[in-house]
Enzyme design. Structure first.
Site, PDB file in Angstrom:
ATOM      1  N   ASP A 228       0.829  -1.206   0.000  1.00  0.00           N
ATOM      2  CA  ASP A 228       0.000   0.000   0.000  1.00  0.00           C
ATOM      3  C   ASP A 228       0.861   1.253   0.000  1.00  0.00           C
ATOM      4  OD1 ASP A 228      -2.325  -1.507   0.054  1.00  0.00           O
ATOM      5  OD2 ASP A 228      -2.440  -1.525   2.243  1.00  0.00           O
TER       6      ASP A 228
ATOM      7  N   TYR B 107       6.091 -10.136   6.719  1.00  0.00           N
ATOM      8  CA  TYR B 107       6.064  -8.701   6.978  1.00  0.00           C
ATOM      9  C   TYR B 107       6.624  -8.411   8.366  1.00  0.00           C
ATOM     10  CZ  TYR B 107       3.079  -7.483   2.967  1.00  0.00           C
ATOM     11  OH  TYR B 107       2.583  -7.261   1.699  1.00  0.00           O
TER      12      TYR B 107
END
Length: 250
Positions: free
Chosen positions: A51, A109
């Site tokens: 994002d 992540y």
């Protein structure tokens, strides 16, 4: 011939990875650089999407080209074209059917929190200096993620996916001094999923939500029941793994 490209980037100045109208993205910048150097229109397919404002320590993409080239030379040449916040680490030849997105077996992540204030980490951490967090409780809740497969409650509401199922193999918080980092690995991730999980776990750690509340949120499959999305600048795509047939090329 199909090539994989391994890259890393600071996402501060970009509206995510994927090409979008009226917004600068990492994919667009790398695609333009490859197209300019190779003098053919390059179609670049990434392992996933990050994002706006999110960083990548490691991301792979693939592209096809008819003419062979010296891989190290192209790596050096493209880095000379790219801005300083995007770096190509390696380019290597793979089998024609290797796919950067569909062949990836897992993605990892990191979400980095700084417990205090640090002017040098503003762009890469979420700084919390007025909260007392129960990290043990946050880890207890995080371990529950591995027992579930449907993560609709942590997905962005308007997203076009066939399934909300993900297999989470690792999820934990580690604290070292003022650094508090959340590590999570899964076969795939939904849009906004990690940031929504982090925001909800922070509410657990600050005793705004209980462990029982966290389980109910997962079972509800309703994004409205989960916590807020943590800020993007502290999130890093840290690793993408592939089968041995591709890994041996790395």
């Amino acid at each position: 011939m199909r090539y994989f490209i391994e890259l890393s980037y600071n996402g501060k100045n970009y509206h995510g990875w994927q090409v979008q109208p009226n917004a600068i993205t990492v994919q667009e910048i790398v695609k333009k650089a490859l197209t300019t150097i190779l003098r053919v229109d390059i179609d670049l397919v990434g392992a996933g999407r990050t994002d706006a404002g999110v960083h990548a320590l490691q991301l792979f993409a693939h592209f096809d080209v008819d003419t062979a080239f010296e891989e190290e030379h192209l790596t050096n040449k493209i880095n000379a074209f790219l801005p300083e916040d995007i770096v190509v680490d390696k380019i290597f030849l793979v089998n024609d059917n290797a796919h950067a997105r569909f062949d990836a077996t897992s993605r990892s992540y990191e979400y980095r929190i700084w417990l205090g204030r640090n002017p040098f980490l503003i762009d890469t951490t979420w700084q919390l200096y007025q909260k007392v967090l129960d990290v043990n409780k946050m880890n207890e809740a995080a371990s529950i993620l591995k027992e579930h497969t449907n993560f609709k409650c942590f997905s962005k509401s308007k997203t076009d996916v066939r399934t909300y199922n993900c297999v989470v193999s690792d999820a934990k918080w580690l604290k070292k001094g003022n650094e508090l980092t959340f590590y999570i690995t899964a076969d795939r991730f939904l849009r906004n999923m990690v940031r929504a999980i982090v925001g909800t776990l922070i509410e657990v750690g600050s005793n705004k939500k209980s462990i029982e509340d966290f389980v109910e949120i997962l079972n509800s499959r309703d994004r409205r029941n989960a916590g807020f999305s943590a800020p993007p600048q502290a999130l890093f795509l840290s690793e993408v793994k592939y089968p041995k047939s591709i890994v041996n090329k790395l």
